[in-house]
Design an enzyme around this catalytic site. Structure first.
Site, mmCIF file in Angstrom:
data_model
loop_
_atom_site.group_PDB
_atom_site.id
_atom_site.type_symbol
_atom_site.label_atom_id
_atom_site.label_comp_id
_atom_site.label_asym_id
_atom_site.label_seq_id
_atom_site.Cartn_x
_atom_site.Cartn_y
_atom_site.Cartn_z
ATOM 1 N N ASP A 1 28.886 50.038 47.240
ATOM 2 C CA ASP A 1 29.135 51.122 48.200
ATOM 3 C C ASP A 1 30.499 51.078 48.867
ATOM 4 O O ASP A 1 31.184 52.097 48.962
ATOM 5 C CB ASP A 1 28.118 50.991 49.343
ATOM 6 C CG ASP A 1 26.907 51.841 49.079
ATOM 7 O OD1 ASP A 1 26.986 52.714 48.204
ATOM 8 O OD2 ASP A 1 25.891 51.616 49.759
ATOM 9 N N ASP B 1 22.447 44.601 44.226
ATOM 10 C CA ASP B 1 21.474 45.207 45.148
ATOM 11 C C ASP B 1 20.831 46.494 44.622
ATOM 12 O O ASP B 1 19.783 46.916 45.114
ATOM 13 C CB ASP B 1 22.151 45.517 46.499
ATOM 14 C CG ASP B 1 22.772 44.284 47.127
ATOM 15 O OD1 ASP B 1 22.398 43.165 46.736
ATOM 16 O OD2 ASP B 1 23.643 44.440 48.002
ATOM 17 N N GLY C 1 4.509 38.612 39.273
ATOM 18 C CA GLY C 1 3.127 38.635 39.750
ATOM 19 C C GLY C 1 3.020 38.028 41.143
ATOM 20 O O GLY C 1 2.079 37.274 41.439
ATOM 21 N N LYS D 1 -8.145 31.802 45.751
ATOM 22 C CA LYS D 1 -6.752 31.529 45.342
ATOM 23 C C LYS D 1 -6.371 30.137 45.812
ATOM 24 O O LYS D 1 -6.727 29.731 46.924
ATOM 25 C CB LYS D 1 -5.789 32.546 45.981
ATOM 26 C CG LYS D 1 -5.574 33.765 45.111
ATOM 27 C CD LYS D 1 -4.264 34.462 45.408
ATOM 28 C CE LYS D 1 -4.229 35.841 44.774
ATOM 29 N NZ LYS D 1 -3.758 35.855 43.392
ATOM 30 N N GLU E 1 15.901 39.597 51.822
ATOM 31 C CA GLU E 1 16.680 39.108 52.971
ATOM 32 C C GLU E 1 16.797 40.150 54.084
ATOM 33 O O GLU E 1 16.941 39.800 55.250
ATOM 34 C CB GLU E 1 18.080 38.665 52.526
ATOM 35 C CG GLU E 1 18.942 39.795 51.971
ATOM 36 C CD GLU E 1 20.352 39.369 51.609
ATOM 37 O OE1 GLU E 1 20.755 38.237 51.906
ATOM 38 O OE2 GLU E 1 21.064 40.210 51.001
HETATM 39 O O1 F6P Z 1 25.925 43.033 48.028
HETATM 40 C C1 F6P Z 1 25.672 41.943 47.207
HETATM 41 C C2 F6P Z 1 25.211 40.779 48.007
HETATM 42 O O2 F6P Z 1 24.954 39.708 47.137
HETATM 43 C C3 F6P Z 1 23.998 41.034 48.898
HETATM 44 O O3 F6P Z 1 22.796 40.970 48.181
HETATM 45 C C4 F6P Z 1 24.164 39.954 49.925
HETATM 46 O O4 F6P Z 1 23.556 40.319 51.138
HETATM 47 C C5 F6P Z 1 25.653 39.871 50.086
HETATM 48 O O5 F6P Z 1 26.234 40.355 48.897
HETATM 49 C C6 F6P Z 1 26.156 38.486 50.348
HETATM 50 O O6 F6P Z 1 27.529 38.571 50.559
HETATM 51 P P1 F6P Z 1 28.391 37.359 51.140
HETATM 52 O O7 F6P Z 1 28.461 36.363 50.058
HETATM 53 O O8 F6P Z 1 29.707 37.974 51.438
HETATM 54 O O9 F6P Z 1 27.641 36.870 52.322
#
Ligand code: F6P
Length: 304
Positions: free
Chosen positions: A88, A112, A170, A198, A207
């Site tokens: 982006d 992402d 899964g 389970k 995250e």
């Molecule tokens: O945008 C890709 C990405 O790997 C995200 O999934 C992650 O939040 C971010 O970059 C991590 O970036 P940096 O290494 O700059 O913290």
């Protein structure tokens, strides 16, 4: 990224362009880290992770004066078209340069999978495959020790990596920014499923949804279970590309150069409903592809 750098370079040379590679993205323009790229320069990189041209976060590029300076430098090097490979932020930079008069094309590339105008970004499939391989190993340990495994994956504000890897592995529960299931509900589900037989569970946490250590503490405090946490981190951003990513890099790069030749510049190369198309930036930003609700439901249906 390397598969895309290789494909752009060779397709562009095939069409008669002189090609330059810019190191470290927009920062590299300002530092004039601009070097000619020949066919042989990009030999042997298709299966390597990382990026041959390096990359850098460069928030300063939001500053219009910095954009002007970058535009001036590109012109000084007689660069007529700029192919941007990135997410982006990179696309926003391309659009800014477009507004100054540069002809640009963006190839969507982020693990992402969260860009407007495309249902697929290069890197996503490789990252999901890495998560699936890692969770397979974690699952072995969880099953042997009869524990709950919490695995945190990347994705920034989007849950695509978590959802797709959850389906593929899964997972019992996926926690997504789009569906931040209350942790009380997570505990209720675990209590119920573990009482019903389970012996271990895998929870995938995006995250952007929760901090996985907080999830673990909450489960510990509210169930009889003892979870373990693995944060996969940069494992997800390296390694050889999956076949799907390498193929998409080749196909998207081909269309990128064809679009420039046809005068269809200032667009993102999007993969939409099974076909590739070059979409104007403005249109692309309006068309977003959030996670599919029915796939989220499917994780629960299949895991109980
Ligand atoms: O945008 C890709 C990405 O790997 C995200 O999934 C992650 O939040 C971010 O970059 C991590 O970036 P940096 O290494 O700059 O913290």
């Amino acid at each position: 990224m390397n598969a895309a750098i290789r494909a752009i370079t060779r397709k562009a040379i095939h069409e008669g362009f002189n090609v330059f590679g810019i190191e470290r993205g927009y920062e590299g323009i300002l530092n004039e880290e601009i070097k000619p790229l020949l066919r042989r320069d990009v030999g042997g990189i298709i299966t390597t992770g990382g990026t041959y041209l390096k990359t850098a976060r460069f928030p300063e590029f939001k500053n219009p004066q910095v954009q002007q300076e970058a535009y001036r430098i590109l012109r000084q090097y007689d660069i007529d078209h700029l192919v941007v490979i990135g997410g982006d932020g990179s696309m926003a930079g391309a659009q800014a340069l477009t507004n100054l008069g540069m002809s640009t094309i963006t190839i969507p590339c982020t693990i992402d999978n969260d860009m407007g105008g495309t249902q697929y970004t290069i890197g996503f499939d490789t990252a999901v495959n890495t998560v699936v391989q890692c969770v397979g190993k974690i699952r072995d340990t969880s099953s042997a020790h009869e524990r709950v495994a919490i695995v945190e994956v990347m994705g920034r504000h989007a849950g695509h990596i978590a959802l797709q890897s959850g389906l593929a592995c899964g997972a019992e529960i996926v926690l997504l920014p789009e569906h931040p299931l209350p942790l009380t509900e997570v505990c209720e589900r675990l209590n119920e499923t573990h009482r019903n037989g389970k012996t271990y569970s895998v929870i995938i946490v995006a995250e952007g949804a929760y901090n996985s250590y907080e999830v673990s503490d909450f489960i510990k405090a509210n169930t009889y279970l003892d979870p373990s946490v693995t944060v996969l981190g940069y494992l997800q951003r390296g390694g050889a590309p999956s076949a799907m990513d390498a193929i998409m890099a080749a196909r998207m790069s081909e269309l990128a150069i064809d679009a420039l030749l046809d005068g269809r510049d200032n667009r993102i190369i999007g993969y939409v409903d099974g076909a590739l198309r070059a979409l104007p930036y403005k249109e692309a930003k309006e068309i977003t592809y959030p996670i599919q609700e029915e796939q989220y439901e499917l994780v629960s249906i299949l895991s109980s």
